[in-house]
Design a protein around this motif. Structure first.
Motif, mmCIF file in Angstrom:
data_model
loop_
_atom_site.group_PDB
_atom_site.id
_atom_site.type_symbol
_atom_site.label_atom_id
_atom_site.label_comp_id
_atom_site.label_asym_id
_atom_site.label_seq_id
_atom_site.Cartn_x
_atom_site.Cartn_y
_atom_site.Cartn_z
ATOM 1 N N ILE A 18 58.537 -14.109 -42.953
ATOM 2 C CA ILE A 18 58.223 -13.332 -44.151
ATOM 3 C C ILE A 18 59.027 -12.040 -44.056
ATOM 4 O O ILE A 18 58.878 -11.269 -43.106
ATOM 5 C CB ILE A 18 56.714 -13.061 -44.253
ATOM 6 N N LEU A 19 59.904 -11.836 -45.034
ATOM 7 C CA LEU A 19 60.842 -10.716 -45.013
ATOM 8 C C LEU A 19 60.336 -9.570 -45.883
ATOM 9 O O LEU A 19 60.114 -9.745 -47.077
ATOM 10 C CB LEU A 19 62.209 -11.171 -45.516
ATOM 11 N N VAL A 135 56.511 -15.273 -38.556
ATOM 12 C CA VAL A 135 57.054 -13.994 -38.101
ATOM 13 C C VAL A 135 57.072 -13.057 -39.297
ATOM 14 O O VAL A 135 57.539 -13.431 -40.374
ATOM 15 C CB VAL A 135 58.493 -14.156 -37.551
ATOM 16 N N LEU A 136 56.548 -11.853 -39.120
ATOM 17 C CA LEU A 136 56.663 -10.819 -40.147
ATOM 18 C C LEU A 136 57.851 -9.945 -39.766
ATOM 19 O O LEU A 136 57.835 -9.302 -38.716
ATOM 20 C CB LEU A 136 55.390 -9.968 -40.208
ATOM 21 N N ALA A 137 58.873 -9.950 -40.582
ATOM 22 C CA ALA A 137 60.110 -9.241 -40.267
ATOM 23 C C ALA A 137 60.259 -7.986 -41.114
ATOM 24 O O ALA A 137 60.222 -8.047 -42.338
ATOM 25 C CB ALA A 137 61.303 -10.165 -40.483
ATOM 26 N N TYR A 162 46.412 -8.786 -38.028
ATOM 27 C CA TYR A 162 47.589 -9.381 -37.380
ATOM 28 C C TYR A 162 47.465 -9.333 -35.859
ATOM 29 O O TYR A 162 47.785 -10.293 -35.167
ATOM 30 C CB TYR A 162 48.870 -8.667 -37.810
ATOM 31 N N GLU A 163 46.989 -8.205 -35.358
ATOM 32 C CA GLU A 163 46.834 -8.061 -33.907
ATOM 33 C C GLU A 163 45.831 -9.076 -33.362
ATOM 34 O O GLU A 163 46.092 -9.759 -32.371
ATOM 35 C CB GLU A 163 46.378 -6.634 -33.571
ATOM 36 N N ARG A 164 44.707 -9.192 -34.020
ATOM 37 C CA ARG A 164 43.662 -10.131 -33.579
ATOM 38 C C ARG A 164 44.117 -11.587 -33.645
ATOM 39 O O ARG A 164 43.604 -12.425 -32.909
ATOM 40 C CB ARG A 164 42.398 -9.958 -34.417
ATOM 41 N N ASN A 165 45.023 -11.878 -34.545
ATOM 42 C CA ASN A 165 45.494 -13.252 -34.722
ATOM 43 C C ASN A 165 46.834 -13.522 -34.042
ATOM 44 O O ASN A 165 47.413 -14.596 -34.238
ATOM 45 C CB ASN A 165 45.549 -13.594 -36.208
ATOM 46 N N GLY A 166 47.317 -12.569 -33.264
ATOM 47 C CA GLY A 166 48.538 -12.770 -32.492
ATOM 48 C C GLY A 166 49.782 -13.024 -33.323
ATOM 49 O O GLY A 166 50.662 -13.783 -32.920
ATOM 50 N N VAL A 167 49.858 -12.381 -34.489
ATOM 51 C CA VAL A 167 51.006 -12.577 -35.371
ATOM 52 C C VAL A 167 52.207 -11.818 -34.831
ATOM 53 O O VAL A 167 52.099 -10.636 -34.480
ATOM 54 C CB VAL A 167 50.672 -12.096 -36.810
ATOM 55 N N LYS A 168 53.344 -12.495 -34.770
ATOM 56 C CA LYS A 168 54.571 -11.845 -34.295
ATOM 57 C C LYS A 168 55.102 -10.938 -35.399
ATOM 58 O O LYS A 168 55.329 -11.383 -36.522
ATOM 59 C CB LYS A 168 55.622 -12.871 -33.913
ATOM 60 N N ILE A 169 55.304 -9.678 -35.058
ATOM 61 C CA ILE A 169 55.829 -8.696 -36.005
ATOM 62 C C ILE A 169 57.084 -8.071 -35.414
ATOM 63 O O ILE A 169 57.083 -7.601 -34.291
ATOM 64 C CB ILE A 169 54.780 -7.592 -36.281
ATOM 65 N N ILE A 170 58.135 -8.105 -36.221
ATOM 66 C CA ILE A 170 59.377 -7.422 -35.837
ATOM 67 C C ILE A 170 59.470 -6.193 -36.742
ATOM 68 O O ILE A 170 59.710 -6.313 -37.943
ATOM 69 C CB ILE A 170 60.605 -8.325 -36.002
ATOM 70 N N LYS A 171 59.234 -5.031 -36.147
ATOM 71 C CA LYS A 171 59.199 -3.789 -36.927
ATOM 72 C C LYS A 171 60.613 -3.310 -37.291
ATOM 73 O O LYS A 171 61.570 -3.656 -36.617
ATOM 74 C CB LYS A 171 58.475 -2.709 -36.133
ATOM 75 N N PRO A 172 60.687 -2.486 -38.327
ATOM 76 C CA PRO A 172 61.976 -1.874 -38.649
ATOM 77 C C PRO A 172 62.415 -0.990 -37.484
ATOM 78 O O PRO A 172 61.603 -0.512 -36.702
ATOM 79 C CB PRO A 172 61.686 -1.018 -39.880
ATOM 80 N N LYS A 173 63.712 -0.786 -37.394
ATOM 81 C CA LYS A 173 64.260 0.036 -36.296
ATOM 82 C C LYS A 173 64.123 1.500 -36.622
ATOM 83 O O LYS A 173 64.194 1.938 -37.706
ATOM 84 C CB LYS A 173 65.729 -0.278 -36.097
#
Length: 173
Positions: A18-19, A135-137, A162-173
């Motif tokens: 998800i972008l 993945v949340l990008a 998201y934290e409780r469900n172990g969702v992978k998050i790629i944060k902005p730089k």
């Protein structure tokens, strides 16, 4: 198509990305898009062109119902914006959402706030393809994004979910 009617995730899909719409610091190289990824672009789909250049990917545009206002609104619906997607899904906020169990929980837990488009995308994917990794990008859900346009979302609730469900998050730089 208007949700809650499902969109189709191809059977060949290996992962859903998800972008977000962040413009500065979008982590495209960290995402590592590859063949058989399903990309869900939200609203104005800032990074669609770059993502669509990756061979073998499938692209869905998820658009929250907009209004003709200074925030862009109807431009999301322009044919030039929706060309090139494998599927376009419009998500107007209306009574049919009240029937969704996750919507009721969100609404009650946040005292009437509505989910962000990214959260809606995540929940729709988990209903339609619960077996696929998501993945949340370009998301930073624990941050109040500080504009009136986003004031109706419960950023803290979403971050904790998201934290409780172990969702992978790629944060902005």
């Amino acid at each position: 198509m208007i949700y809650p009617h499902p969109f189709t995730i191809p059977s060949r899909a290996k992962r859903v990305v998800i972008l977000s719409n962040v413009q500065e610091g979008f982590p495209m190289e960290e995402i590592g898009l590859r063949e058989n990824d399903v990309c869900i672009h939200i609203n104005t789909a800032v990074h669609a062109e770059e993502a669509m250049a990756v061979p073998g990917t499938y692209h869905i545009l998820l658009v929250r119902h907009g209004k003709d206002n200074e925030n862009g609104g109807w431009k999301w619906f322009a044919p030039s914006v929706i060309r090139g997607y494998d599927h376009v899904l419009f998500t107007p906020i209306h009574d049919s959402f009240a029937t969704l169990p996750w919507w009721k929980v969100y609404y009650a837990a946040t005292k009437g706030k509505v989910p962000s488009t990214g959260f809606m995308a995540y929940r729709i994917v988990k209903e339609e393809a619960p077996h696929l990794p998501v993945v949340l990008a370009g998301f930073d859900p624990g941050v109040d994004h500080g504009t009136p346009m986003f004031a109706g979302h419960a950023w803290g609730y979403e971050a904790l979910y998201y934290e409780r469900n172990g969702v992978k998050i790629i944060k902005p730089k």
